[in-house]
Design a protein around this motif. Structure first.
Motif, PDB file in Angstrom:
ATOM      1  N   GLY A 134      -1.712  18.009  55.698  1.00 12.33           N
ATOM      2  CA  GLY A 134      -3.064  18.347  56.131  1.00 12.33           C
ATOM      3  C   GLY A 134      -3.640  17.362  57.129  1.00 12.33           C
ATOM      4  O   GLY A 134      -2.954  16.459  57.601  1.00 12.33           O
ATOM      5  N   PRO A 135      -4.943  17.533  57.460  1.00 14.14           N
ATOM      6  CA  PRO A 135      -5.570  16.683  58.470  1.00 14.14           C
ATOM      7  C   PRO A 135      -5.784  15.248  57.976  1.00 14.14           C
ATOM      8  O   PRO A 135      -5.542  14.942  56.812  1.00 14.14           O
ATOM      9  CB  PRO A 135      -6.911  17.378  58.737  1.00 14.14           C
ATOM     10  CG  PRO A 135      -7.176  18.163  57.505  1.00 14.14           C
ATOM     11  CD  PRO A 135      -5.843  18.550  56.934  1.00 14.14           C
ATOM     12  N   ARG A 136      -6.259  14.414  58.861  1.00 16.78           N
ATOM     13  CA  ARG A 136      -6.374  12.970  58.614  1.00 16.78           C
ATOM     14  C   ARG A 136      -7.091  12.628  57.315  1.00 16.78           C
ATOM     15  O   ARG A 136      -6.591  11.843  56.516  1.00 16.78           O
ATOM     16  CB  ARG A 136      -7.118  12.327  59.791  1.00 16.78           C
ATOM     17  CG  ARG A 136      -7.540  10.890  59.595  1.00 16.78           C
ATOM     18  CD  ARG A 136      -8.183  10.399  60.870  1.00 16.78           C
ATOM     19  NE  ARG A 136      -9.150   9.347  60.679  1.00 16.78           N
ATOM     20  CZ  ARG A 136      -8.887   8.064  60.937  1.00 16.78           C
ATOM     21  NH1 ARG A 136      -7.706   7.709  61.350  1.00 16.78           N
ATOM     22  NH2 ARG A 136      -9.819   7.161  60.775  1.00 16.78           N
ATOM     23  N   ALA A 137      -8.266  13.247  57.100  1.00 19.59           N
ATOM     24  CA  ALA A 137      -9.045  12.886  55.918  1.00 19.59           C
ATOM     25  C   ALA A 137      -8.246  13.189  54.647  1.00 19.59           C
ATOM     26  O   ALA A 137      -8.198  12.383  53.715  1.00 19.59           O
ATOM     27  CB  ALA A 137     -10.364  13.652  55.917  1.00 19.59           C
ATOM     28  N   THR A 138      -7.573  14.338  54.645  1.00 20.56           N
ATOM     29  CA  THR A 138      -6.762  14.726  53.493  1.00 20.56           C
ATOM     30  C   THR A 138      -5.595  13.766  53.317  1.00 20.56           C
ATOM     31  O   THR A 138      -5.257  13.377  52.201  1.00 20.56           O
ATOM     32  CB  THR A 138      -6.207  16.150  53.688  1.00 20.56           C
ATOM     33  OG1 THR A 138      -7.227  16.953  54.275  1.00 20.56           O
ATOM     34  CG2 THR A 138      -5.753  16.758  52.394  1.00 20.56           C
ATOM     35  N   ARG A 139      -4.985  13.391  54.426  1.00 19.26           N
ATOM     36  CA  ARG A 139      -3.832  12.488  54.355  1.00 19.26           C
ATOM     37  C   ARG A 139      -4.249  11.130  53.805  1.00 19.26           C
ATOM     38  O   ARG A 139      -3.561  10.535  52.977  1.00 19.26           O
ATOM     39  CB  ARG A 139      -3.212  12.304  55.751  1.00 19.26           C
ATOM     40  CG  ARG A 139      -2.504  13.531  56.282  1.00 19.26           C
ATOM     41  CD  ARG A 139      -1.438  13.166  57.296  1.00 19.26           C
ATOM     42  NE  ARG A 139      -1.947  12.400  58.422  1.00 19.26           N
ATOM     43  CZ  ARG A 139      -2.445  12.934  59.533  1.00 19.26           C
ATOM     44  NH1 ARG A 139      -2.538  14.238  59.652  1.00 19.26           N
ATOM     45  NH2 ARG A 139      -2.873  12.162  60.523  1.00 19.26           N
ATOM     46  N   LEU A 140      -5.420  10.625  54.282  1.00 21.63           N
ATOM     47  CA  LEU A 140      -5.891   9.328  53.792  1.00 21.63           C
ATOM     48  C   LEU A 140      -6.184   9.394  52.299  1.00 21.63           C
ATOM     49  O   LEU A 140      -5.860   8.482  51.541  1.00 21.63           O
ATOM     50  CB  LEU A 140      -7.152   8.903  54.557  1.00 21.63           C
ATOM     51  CG  LEU A 140      -6.929   8.472  56.012  1.00 21.63           C
ATOM     52  CD1 LEU A 140      -8.258   8.285  56.736  1.00 21.63           C
ATOM     53  CD2 LEU A 140      -6.111   7.194  56.075  1.00 21.63           C
ATOM     54  N   ARG A 141      -6.766  10.513  51.886  1.00 21.96           N
ATOM     55  CA  ARG A 141      -7.087  10.684  50.468  1.00 21.96           C
ATOM     56  C   ARG A 141      -5.795  10.731  49.648  1.00 21.96           C
ATOM     57  O   ARG A 141      -5.681  10.108  48.594  1.00 21.96           O
ATOM     58  CB  ARG A 141      -7.898  11.977  50.274  1.00 21.96           C
ATOM     59  CG  ARG A 141      -8.934  11.876  49.156  1.00 21.96           C
ATOM     60  CD  ARG A 141      -9.732  13.171  49.013  1.00 21.96           C
ATOM     61  NE  ARG A 141     -10.337  13.593  50.279  1.00 21.96           N
ATOM     62  CZ  ARG A 141     -10.198  14.830  50.799  1.00 21.96           C
ATOM     63  NH1 ARG A 141      -9.475  15.747  50.188  1.00 21.96           N
ATOM     64  NH2 ARG A 141     -10.782  15.146  51.944  1.00 21.96           N
ATOM     65  N   LEU A 142      -4.819  11.456  50.185  1.00 17.01           N
ATOM     66  CA  LEU A 142      -3.531  11.601  49.491  1.00 17.01           C
ATOM     67  C   LEU A 142      -2.830  10.246  49.381  1.00 17.01           C
ATOM     68  O   LEU A 142      -2.222   9.922  48.360  1.00 17.01           O
ATOM     69  CB  LEU A 142      -2.647  12.594  50.255  1.00 17.01           C
ATOM     70  CG  LEU A 142      -1.411  13.109  49.521  1.00 17.01           C
ATOM     71  CD1 LEU A 142      -1.816  13.955  48.333  1.00 17.01           C
ATOM     72  CD2 LEU A 142      -0.535  13.913  50.465  1.00 17.01           C
ATOM     73  N   ASP A 143      -2.934   9.430  50.444  1.00 17.73           N
ATOM     74  CA  ASP A 143      -2.317   8.105  50.414  1.00 17.73           C
ATOM     75  C   ASP A 143      -2.898   7.267  49.287  1.00 17.73           C
ATOM     76  O   ASP A 143      -2.196   6.494  48.639  1.00 17.73           O
ATOM     77  CB  ASP A 143      -2.569   7.381  51.745  1.00 17.73           C
ATOM     78  CG  ASP A 143      -1.593   7.832  52.816  1.00 17.73           C
ATOM     79  OD1 ASP A 143      -0.643   8.547  52.473  1.00 17.73           O
ATOM     80  OD2 ASP A 143      -1.795   7.480  53.993  1.00 17.73           O
ATOM     81  N   ARG A 144      -4.216   7.407  49.074  1.00 16.62           N
ATOM     82  CA  ARG A 144      -4.880   6.590  48.068  1.00 16.62           C
ATOM     83  C   ARG A 144      -4.736   7.165  46.664  1.00 16.62           C
ATOM     84  O   ARG A 144      -4.906   6.461  45.691  1.00 16.62           O
ATOM     85  CB  ARG A 144      -6.387   6.479  48.410  1.00 16.62           C
ATOM     86  CG  ARG A 144      -6.708   5.280  49.280  1.00 16.62           C
ATOM     87  CD  ARG A 144      -8.155   5.329  49.721  1.00 16.62           C
ATOM     88  NE  ARG A 144      -8.330   6.312  50.802  1.00 16.62           N
ATOM     89  CZ  ARG A 144      -9.519   6.695  51.260  1.00 16.62           C
ATOM     90  NH1 ARG A 144     -10.607   6.215  50.724  1.00 16.62           N
ATOM     91  NH2 ARG A 144      -9.585   7.564  52.246  1.00 16.62           N
TER      92      ARG A 144
END
Lengths: 471, 203
Positions: A134-144
């Motif tokens: 998904g987009p950046r915000a989703t990716r950052l959330r997924l990373d965390r």
């Protein structure tokens, strides 16, 4: 995990390396615009070229094939062997000089647009990541996010896809060195039958996977020597991606009243609204507004991002744009500078050397050698000298070479074959025996062998000595 | 505009530690090296030390020369195994001389390559007569094969093995076995008598 948070870019440290030295993954935001559209088209073309070169055939041979084992090189219809190796100097010099030339004029266009690292990272791997994560915000959330089953499933899917593509790329890379039938044969057979090629391909696939899945911008920022050289090759007139400070500063957000135009707070403001889009879309995590930096690969995503914002605000695009430092400072950019002329002259010289050495390339090689052993043999009433004529067809078509000689009438020449057909790059040795009655012997003398190629009309004359005993 | 800096709540880090070195306005900072870079440096040192210890201190691995000799020995064993599996002895060459296709190919090579010195009918010109029962370098089929393959440089017989390749050399020998002892008039006999009748196939 704070490591997943992109740090605010600073000129004092790498955005992609944490304070503890860890590699922070950079998650560029989506962006639309003309450069992104051009990139999509160019990526498709370049991927087709990079993967297709060994498979496209010119004159029945691969467009590019470097068969190192047999030293047989096909390059864009040309057919080269080990004797042509010295031309590589011109090829490498021409490539190196063009890189200097292009960098002095247009900065990092190679890095941003054509380098396989960029093409496959932006054109293939990041696209896959975008589809799966998904987009950046989703990716950052997924990373965390903690390691739950859905996250595990997504990661497994992503890395399986990465691995598959790395394997495909490694095989495509192998195709530059082995022929297509050989490659398909190897893929079908047991790896133990071609262990070296197998290990190489797996190691390359592993390297590609590591590079495109994790290493990414570190390749361009830390490892690539060309990237590090750029700052020495560029000057204030080289094209870079830059921020128009004069127009943008002082940056600041508009208040709602100012946006509506109902109230003016008084403080003058530049065109930059400090939205941070240029930073969010950057694949190396820098802030282009801090000036031209080593980390900038020249991908132009920030241009698209800023133009988009400017258009929404009803302002002129080009706050971030392709320009030189002089251009950004409002001065006129000079195209012809000393370094451009010198780099250009180097390109011309190297290409000239390549063209000249290729144009003068003989279609065949002929070397006359004395047979090993005694220089001459006394056999009854005659003196016998023996030679071996080594012939190589250097053309990409079969050739027929004809042998003749110019020698005194008393010298009897035995040439087993006077007409020799050679396949492309085939070589053959013809023994040549010269005999002279001892009664006619005075001293050593020269005679001439003539080798002519009917197809090209080229002729080679080889002078050699007939030797005999001292009188 | 969802993707902006302000949204992810990142905080600006403090400036990296300054070494105080300043060269024409370029400051040297003492940021921590990337861990991957440091690991590759340490890894290279560890590998280098281990490699040196393994090969140079304890001589645990083979030297390059030893590896080369081992490879040569292996190639020799493979060649012997191949020879054992498909023996190229006198009998095999005689058997080849009974196959018309092989003989025809050998005849073609003979007339294009050998006839210049040995004569179109192998009666001998510069080279000896090949149709008599006398052989300078041995008349056994394997001896003829060796003479053609390796040549006799001192006497003027070229080394044909690398030029023609093993197959064509064998075909030529097969052809020669069909014309030996036919006594075409030409160059007088040279060398030792080799009697096919006494040693058929040459064993």
């Amino acid at each position: 995990m704070p490591a997943a948070l992109p740090p605010v870019p600073s000129l004092d440290r790498l955005a992609s390396i944490g304070r503890d030295g860890s590699h922070l993954s950079i998650e560029p935001a989506d962006v639309r615009g003309r450069f992104v559209r051009w990139r999509t088209a160019l990526d498709a073309i370049l991927i087709a070229i990079y993967l297709g070169l060994p498979f496209v055939r010119i004159h029945g041979h691969p467009a590019v094939q470097l068969d190192i084992a047999t030293r047989h090189f096909f390059l864009f219809g040309g057919d080269f062997n080990a004797q042509d190796g010295f031309r590589l100097v011109f090829v490498l010099l021409a490539l190196g000089a063009s890189l200097l030339f292009v960098t002095a004029l247009y900065g990092r266009v190679w890095c941003g647009w054509a380098c396989p690292q960029t093409v496959f990272l932006e054109g293939v791997f990041r696209r896959i990541e975008r589809w799966i994560d998904g987009p950046r915000a989703t990716r950052l959330r997924l990373d965390r996010a903690p390691w739950t089953l859905p996250k595990l499933a997504r990661r497994a899917l992503k890395h399986t896809a990465y691995t598959l593509i790395a394997l495909i790329l490694a095989h495509a890379f192998l195709a530059y060195f082995v022929s297509f039938p050989e490659l398909t044969e190897m893929i079908r057979r047991d790896p133990r039958q071609h262990l070296t090629a197998f290990v190489w391909t797996m190691a390359i696939a592993g390297g590609l996977y590591f590079d495109f899945a994790f290493f990414r911008e570190q390749m361009c920022i830390v490892l690539c020597p060309y990237g590090r050289l750029q700052s020495a090759l560029m000057d204030k007139d080289s094209l870079i991606i830059g921020y128009d400070e004069g127009r943008g500063e002082p940056r600041g957000r508009l208040t709602r009243a100012e946006r509506k135009g109902t109230r003016w707070t008084g403080a003058p403001k530049g065109d930059c609204v400090d939205c941070g889009r240029c930073v969010a879309v950057c694949p190396t995590g820098i802030d282009i507004r801090q000036g031209s930096q080593l980390e900038c690969v020249g991908c132009a995503r920030c241009i698209d991002a800023c133009d988009d914002v400017m258009r929404k605000l009803g302002r002129a695009p080009g706050l971030i744009r392709y320009d030189s430092e002089t251009g950004l400072a409002g001065q006129k950019r000079r195209l012809l500078r000393g370094r451009v002329l010198v780099y250009g002259a180097l390109v011309v010289a190297a290409l000239g050397g390549l063209v000249a050495s290729t144009a003068w390339r003989a279609p065949f090689e002929a070397d006359l050698m004395r047979i090993e052993g005694a220089p001459y043999v006394l056999d009854g009433g005659v003196i016998r000298d023996e030679y071996e004529l080594h012939l190589v067809n250097k053309d990409s078509v079969p050739s027929r070479l004809r042998l003749s000689a110019e020698a005194p009438a008393s010298l009897q020449l035995t040439i087993p074959q006077r007409s020799i057909r050679l396949e492309p790059l085939e070589d053959f040795a013809v023994p040549i025996i010269a005999t002279l009655p001892r009664a006619d012997w005075k001293r050593s003398f020269e005679f001439e062998l003539i080798i002519s190629d009917a197809a090209s009309g080229q002729t080679r004359e080889i002078d050699t000595q007939f030797l005999g005993p001292m009188q | 505009m969802a993707d902006t800096l302000a949204d992810n709540g990142a905080v600006a880090p403090a400036d990296g530690p300054d070494t105080g070195h300043d060269y024409d306005g370029i400051r040297e900072l003492d940021n921590r090296l990337p861990n991957w870079w440091l690991a590759s440096l340490v890894g290279a040192i560890v590998f280098g030390f281990a490699y040196w210890t393994y090969y140079q201190v304890f001589h645990a691995g083979p030297t390059e020369m030893a590896a080369y000799h081992a490879e040569l020995a292996q190639a020799e064993r493979a060649a012997k195994a191949l020879q054992a599996a498909h023996p190229l002895d006198d009998a095999t060459l005689v058997a080849m001389s009974k196959k018309p296709a092989v003989v025809a190919a050998g005849s073609a090579t003979f007339h294009s390559t050998c006839a210049a010195c040995h004569g179109a009918n192998a009666q001998g010109l510069i080279g000896p007569n090949l149709t008599d029962a006398y052989w300078i370098h041995g008349g056994r089929p394997t001896e003829i094969l060796h003479t053609v393959t390796s040549g006799v440089p001192a006497k003027g017989m070229p080394t044909w093995g690398p030029v023609l390749g093993a197959t064509r050399v064998q075909q030529v020998v097969a052809y020669l076995l069909t014309i030996r002892d036919t006594d075409v008039p030409g160059k007088p006999p040279q060398g030792q008598l080799y009697q096919t009748a006494i040693a058929p196939g040459g064993k």
